[in-house]
Scaffold this motif. Sequence first.
Motif, PDB file in Angstrom:
ATOM      1  N   THR A 105       0.834  -1.206   0.000  1.00 34.85           N
ATOM      2  CA  THR A 105       0.000   0.000   0.000  1.00 34.85           C
ATOM      3  C   THR A 105       0.871   1.260   0.000  1.00 34.85           C
ATOM      4  O   THR A 105       1.982   1.268   0.527  1.00 34.85           O
ATOM      5  CB  THR A 105      -0.925   0.052   1.231  1.00 34.85           C
ATOM      6  OG1 THR A 105      -0.127  -0.060   2.404  1.00 34.85           O
ATOM      7  CG2 THR A 105      -1.973  -1.040   1.190  1.00 34.85           C
ATOM      8  N   TRP A 106       0.327   2.290  -0.619  1.00 27.33           N
ATOM      9  CA  TRP A 106       0.935   3.620  -0.626  1.00 27.33           C
ATOM     10  C   TRP A 106      -0.132   4.547  -0.062  1.00 27.33           C
ATOM     11  O   TRP A 106      -1.279   4.537  -0.530  1.00 27.33           O
ATOM     12  CB  TRP A 106       1.269   4.021  -2.058  1.00 27.33           C
ATOM     13  CG  TRP A 106       1.855   5.390  -2.245  1.00 27.33           C
ATOM     14  CD1 TRP A 106       3.175   5.715  -2.345  1.00 27.33           C
ATOM     15  CD2 TRP A 106       1.139   6.626  -2.395  1.00 27.33           C
ATOM     16  NE1 TRP A 106       3.332   7.066  -2.544  1.00 27.33           N
ATOM     17  CE2 TRP A 106       2.089   7.643  -2.573  1.00 27.33           C
ATOM     18  CE3 TRP A 106      -0.212   6.971  -2.390  1.00 27.33           C
ATOM     19  CZ2 TRP A 106       1.749   8.988  -2.753  1.00 27.33           C
ATOM     20  CZ3 TRP A 106      -0.558   8.313  -2.556  1.00 27.33           C
ATOM     21  CH2 TRP A 106       0.420   9.302  -2.738  1.00 27.33           C
ATOM     22  N   SER A 107       0.196   5.290   1.000  1.00 30.81           N
ATOM     23  CA  SER A 107      -0.832   6.164   1.581  1.00 30.81           C
ATOM     24  C   SER A 107      -0.302   7.571   1.818  1.00 30.81           C
ATOM     25  O   SER A 107       0.907   7.782   1.970  1.00 30.81           O
ATOM     26  CB  SER A 107      -1.374   5.568   2.881  1.00 30.81           C
ATOM     27  OG  SER A 107      -0.309   5.255   3.747  1.00 30.81           O
ATOM     28  N   ILE A 108      -1.219   8.499   1.809  1.00 29.95           N
ATOM     29  CA  ILE A 108      -0.853   9.908   1.990  1.00 29.95           C
ATOM     30  C   ILE A 108      -1.848  10.570   2.938  1.00 29.95           C
ATOM     31  O   ILE A 108      -3.069  10.360   2.829  1.00 29.95           O
ATOM     32  CB  ILE A 108      -0.799  10.649   0.627  1.00 29.95           C
ATOM     33  CG1 ILE A 108      -0.321  12.089   0.822  1.00 29.95           C
ATOM     34  CG2 ILE A 108      -2.117  10.603  -0.116  1.00 29.95           C
ATOM     35  CD1 ILE A 108       0.082  12.787  -0.466  1.00 29.95           C
ATOM     36  N   ASP A 109      -1.302  11.332   3.875  1.00 28.33           N
ATOM     37  CA  ASP A 109      -2.136  12.125   4.785  1.00 28.33           C
ATOM     38  C   ASP A 109      -2.266  13.509   4.157  1.00 28.33           C
ATOM     39  O   ASP A 109      -1.353  14.327   4.236  1.00 28.33           O
ATOM     40  CB  ASP A 109      -1.451  12.204   6.159  1.00 28.33           C
ATOM     41  CG  ASP A 109      -2.266  13.018   7.146  1.00 28.33           C
ATOM     42  OD1 ASP A 109      -3.260  13.650   6.724  1.00 28.33           O
ATOM     43  OD2 ASP A 109      -1.891  13.041   8.336  1.00 28.33           O
ATOM     44  N   ARG A 110      -3.372  13.765   3.500  1.00 29.57           N
ATOM     45  CA  ARG A 110      -3.528  15.011   2.748  1.00 29.57           C
ATOM     46  C   ARG A 110      -3.617  16.240   3.653  1.00 29.57           C
ATOM     47  O   ARG A 110      -3.419  17.360   3.190  1.00 29.57           O
ATOM     48  CB  ARG A 110      -4.753  14.918   1.828  1.00 29.57           C
ATOM     49  CG  ARG A 110      -4.613  13.784   0.815  1.00 29.57           C
ATOM     50  CD  ARG A 110      -5.462  13.996  -0.401  1.00 29.57           C
ATOM     51  NE  ARG A 110      -5.371  12.856  -1.291  1.00 29.57           N
ATOM     52  CZ  ARG A 110      -4.392  12.643  -2.166  1.00 29.57           C
ATOM     53  NH1 ARG A 110      -3.407  13.513  -2.268  1.00 29.57           N
ATOM     54  NH2 ARG A 110      -4.393  11.589  -2.941  1.00 29.57           N
TER      55      ARG A 110
END
Length: 180
Positions: A68-73
């Motif tokens: 998984t690749w995740s980003i906290d916008r």
Amino acid sequence: MGVFKLGKMTFGSLFKKPETVLYPVQTKEQPAGLKGHIELDAKACILCGMCDRSCATGCITVDKQARTWSIDRFQCVQCGYCITVCPKKCLSMDPNYAPASTVHASDVVEVPEQDKPVKAEKVQATEKPAEKPKAAEREPEPAKAAETAVEKTRDDVLEAKIALLDEEKAAKVRAALAAR
Ligand code: SF4
Ligand code: SF4
């Protein structure tokens, strides 16, 4: 500003379309180059983690195990540095803003398995290799054929020379040649 000019502006705005839109129901088309939000092309991502390690605010998380690749916008400042460090060029800046949210959560993208290269299959030999011709059937090799031709020429020359001798001498020479 005169009263007349102000009245004209106020009156005119009654008949003009509003400059604002009903965001987030409506959105305006953003100009190219606007720093809206980071997008990932998951099919190209190799989960190397370069963006994770380079992000100044630490808002990207790459989980190789979970793919998984995740980003906290909420933490991303749209600096665009992650785009420059990605070796696969799979990150880009979308000029549209991310949808409004009241919940602090990360966007998680599942990264699919990359297509593995197909191994070259061994091709089984089904036909027997052609049998080698027997020695007698083989054509003379070029070097041997040349040697034989030279020998033949020598014999002919010798025979011609012997033919010029008288019978006695010719017999002696032939006997000497046979004794060699
Ligand atoms: S744009 Fe900047 S802050 Fe946002 S994820 Fe990329 S490196 Fe981090
Ligand atoms: S987005 Fe690019 S830099 Fe980040 S893990 Fe994927 S391939 Fe690596």
